[in-house]
Design an enzyme around this catalytic site. Structure first.
Site, PDB file in Angstrom:
ATOM      1  N   LYS A 227      47.675  42.449  35.326  1.00 28.07           N
ATOM      2  CA  LYS A 227      46.553  43.368  35.499  1.00 28.07           C
ATOM      3  C   LYS A 227      45.722  43.440  34.232  1.00 28.07           C
ATOM      4  O   LYS A 227      44.489  43.322  34.262  1.00 28.07           O
ATOM      5  CB  LYS A 227      47.068  44.751  35.897  1.00 28.07           C
ATOM      6  N   PRO A 244      40.995  42.285  38.835  1.00 21.01           N
ATOM      7  CA  PRO A 244      42.092  43.161  38.386  1.00 21.01           C
ATOM      8  C   PRO A 244      42.542  44.115  39.486  1.00 21.01           C
ATOM      9  O   PRO A 244      41.713  44.640  40.240  1.00 21.01           O
ATOM     10  CB  PRO A 244      41.467  43.934  37.219  1.00 21.01           C
ATOM     11  N   ASP A 246      44.523  47.560  39.818  1.00 19.31           N
ATOM     12  CA  ASP A 246      45.193  48.746  39.294  1.00 19.31           C
ATOM     13  C   ASP A 246      45.542  49.654  40.466  1.00 19.31           C
ATOM     14  O   ASP A 246      45.453  49.249  41.632  1.00 19.31           O
ATOM     15  CB  ASP A 246      44.302  49.455  38.263  1.00 19.31           C
TER      16      ASP A 246
END
Length: 309
Positions: A227, A244, A246
């Site tokens: 990440k 990414p 998250d």
């Protein structure tokens, strides 16, 4: 200096979760520090006012990725994806900034399990404690002494500070870094500083690598998982294919896209689940999937009234 840009919104960029040195000093007026440069910027419709030395104007236009046609990217959004269509419309002024890779490495290591306001505080505290004070946009001088504890407690003091270089930050002890409320991240940062200062983390090499090679390289260092590496690739190396994931993106993928193929996805372990959803629904946006990631990230925070600036 005024420049005219479309698909450009300072407030949306500031709230998109990619930049933590963009501060709204007065309503509608932002200051940004990057690579030892200082910019004051404001906007009225498509007109953007850059207040900086003329020699720095080309730097800031590149920083905001002004040469890229984001209208063309938005036109690629599939009308069969109503969620992404709404997100792209809501965040149509977002651009992927071209930020300094070293700053992004440390920033996104800090970002783990922290809210956006707390990340801003930590990055600013590091800069004030160990960076170089910018006296004006034209000159710098060494930082006046600011203790790590003072920097952490209230960000006291006036002025703007460059993000510390690896050599500057490497002077901090583990105890001093911990005093900046970095928690378990302090040991990651200390090791990364030593690696960069001593050449094991070669920042010049990193900037030459393609996305796949950069991911492999970055994840070989202590404290950098996939990440964080993807954030560095997207926001520091401008690999726009990076996506990414998250907790916010996990939530979006699970709520908005998982139900479209529930039987297929239910059979996958978590490590394969989100990459599979990204391939299925964002694979078509080859070379600009990271822009789509920013649209949905911003849109979800906006819907939850959490798009802090």
């Amino acid at each position: 200096m005024y420049e005219t840009f479309f698909n450009f919104d300072l407030r949306q960029i500031a709230a998109s979760g990619q930049c933590f040195r963009m501060r709204e000093t007065t309503p509608g007026v932002y200051t940004i520090v990057s690579r030892g440069r200082l910019l004051t910027v404001s906007q009225e419709g498509p007109k953007v006012a850059f207040d900086c030395p003329e020699v720095d104007l080309s730097y800031w236009k590149e920083y905001f990725d002004c040469a890229t046609d984001y209208g063309r990217i938005q036109s690629m959004v599939s009308p069969k994806d109503p969620y992404l269509t709404a997100a792209a419309k809501a965040g149509q002024g977002i651009r992927i900034l071209r930020q300094e890779p070293w700053e992004m490495i440390i920033t996104f290591v800090i970002s783990q399990q922290k809210t956006i306001p707390k990340i801003r505080e930590a990055v600013e505290a590091l800069s004030r404690a160990y960076g170089t004070r910018l006296e004006t946009a034209l000159e710098t001088k060494p930082l006046a002494a600011v203790s790590p504890r003072t920097a952490a407690q209230g960000l006291e003091g006036e002025g703007f500070y460059a993000f510390p270089t690896p050599e500057q930050l490497n002077r901090a002890s583990l105890e001093e870094l911990s005093a900046l409320k970095l928690g378990y991240r302090a040991k990651y940062i200390k090791k990364l500083c030593a690696d960069a200062a001593e050449g094991r983390l070669d920042l010049n090499l990193l900037e030459t690598l393609d996305y796949s090679a950069a991911m492999d390289y970055l994840t070989g260092f202590y404290g950098i998982g996939r990440k964080v590496a993807n954030c560095i690739c997207l926001f520091g190396l401008h690999h726009i294919e990076a996506f990414p994931v998250d907790t916010w993106i996990e939530k979006i993928l699970k709520n908005e896209y998982y139900p479209k193929h529930p039987r297929k996805y239910a059979a996958l372990p978590k490590a394969q689940l989100y990459p599979a959803i990204i391939r299925d629904f964002f694979g078509r946006y080859r070379g600009c999937a990271g822009v789509m990631q920013q649209y949905i990230f911003y849109y979800e925070r906006l819907r939850q009234n959490r798009a802090e600036v």
